[in-house]
Design a protein around this motif. Structure first.
Motif, short mmCIF file in Angstrom:
data_model
loop_
_atom_site.label_atom_id
_atom_site.label_comp_id
_atom_site.label_asym_id
_atom_site.label_seq_id
_atom_site.Cartn_x
_atom_site.Cartn_y
_atom_site.Cartn_z
N PHE A 56 0.85 -1.19 0.00
CA PHE A 56 0.00 0.00 0.00
C PHE A 56 0.87 1.23 0.00
O PHE A 56 1.82 1.35 0.79
CB PHE A 56 -0.94 0.04 1.20
N SER A 57 0.52 2.16 -0.88
CA SER A 57 1.25 3.42 -0.99
C SER A 57 0.28 4.57 -1.16
O SER A 57 -0.78 4.41 -1.78
CB SER A 57 2.18 3.41 -2.21
N ARG A 83 4.27 8.33 -0.81
CA ARG A 83 4.80 7.59 0.34
C ARG A 83 4.38 6.14 0.30
O ARG A 83 3.19 5.81 0.25
CB ARG A 83 4.29 8.23 1.62
N ASN A 84 5.36 5.24 0.35
CA ASN A 84 5.11 3.82 0.43
C ASN A 84 4.97 3.43 1.90
O ASN A 84 5.87 3.69 2.69
CB ASN A 84 6.26 3.04 -0.22
N GLY A 129 1.40 4.49 9.79
CA GLY A 129 0.44 3.69 9.03
C GLY A 129 -0.47 2.81 9.86
O GLY A 129 -1.15 1.94 9.31
N LYS A 130 -0.55 3.03 11.16
CA LYS A 130 -1.39 2.20 12.01
C LYS A 130 -2.87 2.32 11.64
O LYS A 130 -3.56 1.32 11.43
CB LYS A 130 -1.18 2.56 13.49
N SER A 131 -3.35 3.54 11.55
CA SER A 131 -4.77 3.75 11.18
C SER A 131 -5.04 3.32 9.75
O SER A 131 -6.12 2.82 9.44
CB SER A 131 -5.16 5.22 11.39
N THR A 132 -4.08 3.51 8.87
CA THR A 132 -4.23 3.05 7.48
C THR A 132 -4.38 1.54 7.44
O THR A 132 -5.23 1.02 6.70
CB THR A 132 -3.03 3.50 6.63
N ASP A 140 -1.78 -4.15 -3.74
CA ASP A 140 -1.56 -5.54 -4.11
C ASP A 140 -1.74 -6.38 -2.85
O ASP A 140 -1.66 -5.88 -1.73
CB ASP A 140 -0.16 -5.73 -4.69
N GLY A 141 -1.96 -7.66 -3.02
CA GLY A 141 -2.10 -8.57 -1.90
C GLY A 141 -3.55 -8.79 -1.51
O GLY A 141 -4.47 -8.31 -2.18
#
Length: 132
Positions: A18-19, A23-24, A48-51, A64-65
């Motif tokens: 996820f990006s 920002r990746n 990126g916790k909330s993301t 992806d994934g």
């Protein structure tokens, strides 16, 4: 060996990328959570916790994934101290109300975003041991 209710996988995150445009955040992220496990996601603001919670809740899609949740998700969002105007309750009391009203709902996976914000030490300990 078949999975029992005690080791059943509730959440599978497989090869997730996820990006944001500049920002990746995640590359080939893999993990799973089984029934009965408690997992804490800890890190600095903006990591990126909330993301990740939004990805698990399918509010946003991975680049992806795959993310598979085997059951219902109950979610308690972050609480802003000014969420309710003219409310006599403190931010900590509002937070506890949200958690207490969600924690006992039927569901397999409970996601708490910033669960200890505004809570005193006693209520943090109660939350850790689910003593409401």
């Amino acid at each position: 060996m078949s999975e029992t209710k005690f080791n059943k996988t509730l959440l599978s995150v497989s090869h997730v990328d996820f990006s944001y445009p500049k920002r990746n955040l995640f590359t080939d992220l893999n993990f799973s959570i089984a029934n009965g496990e408690r997992v804490a996601l800890v890190g600095p603001n903006g990591i990126g916790k909330s993301t990740l919670i939004d990805l698990i809740r399918k509010q946003i899609q991975p680049d992806d994934g795959q993310i598979i949740c085997h059951g219902e998700i109950n979610y308690v969002p972050q609480v802003n101290d000014q969420t309710v105007i003219n409310d006599s309750k403190s931010a900590g009391e509002k937070r506890l109300d949200l958690i207490e009203n969600t924690i006992w709902l039927p569901g397999s996976l409970l996601l708490l975003d910033e669960p200890t914000v505004y809570l005193d030490d006693t209520n943090i300990q109660n939350l850790l041991y689910l003593q409401f």
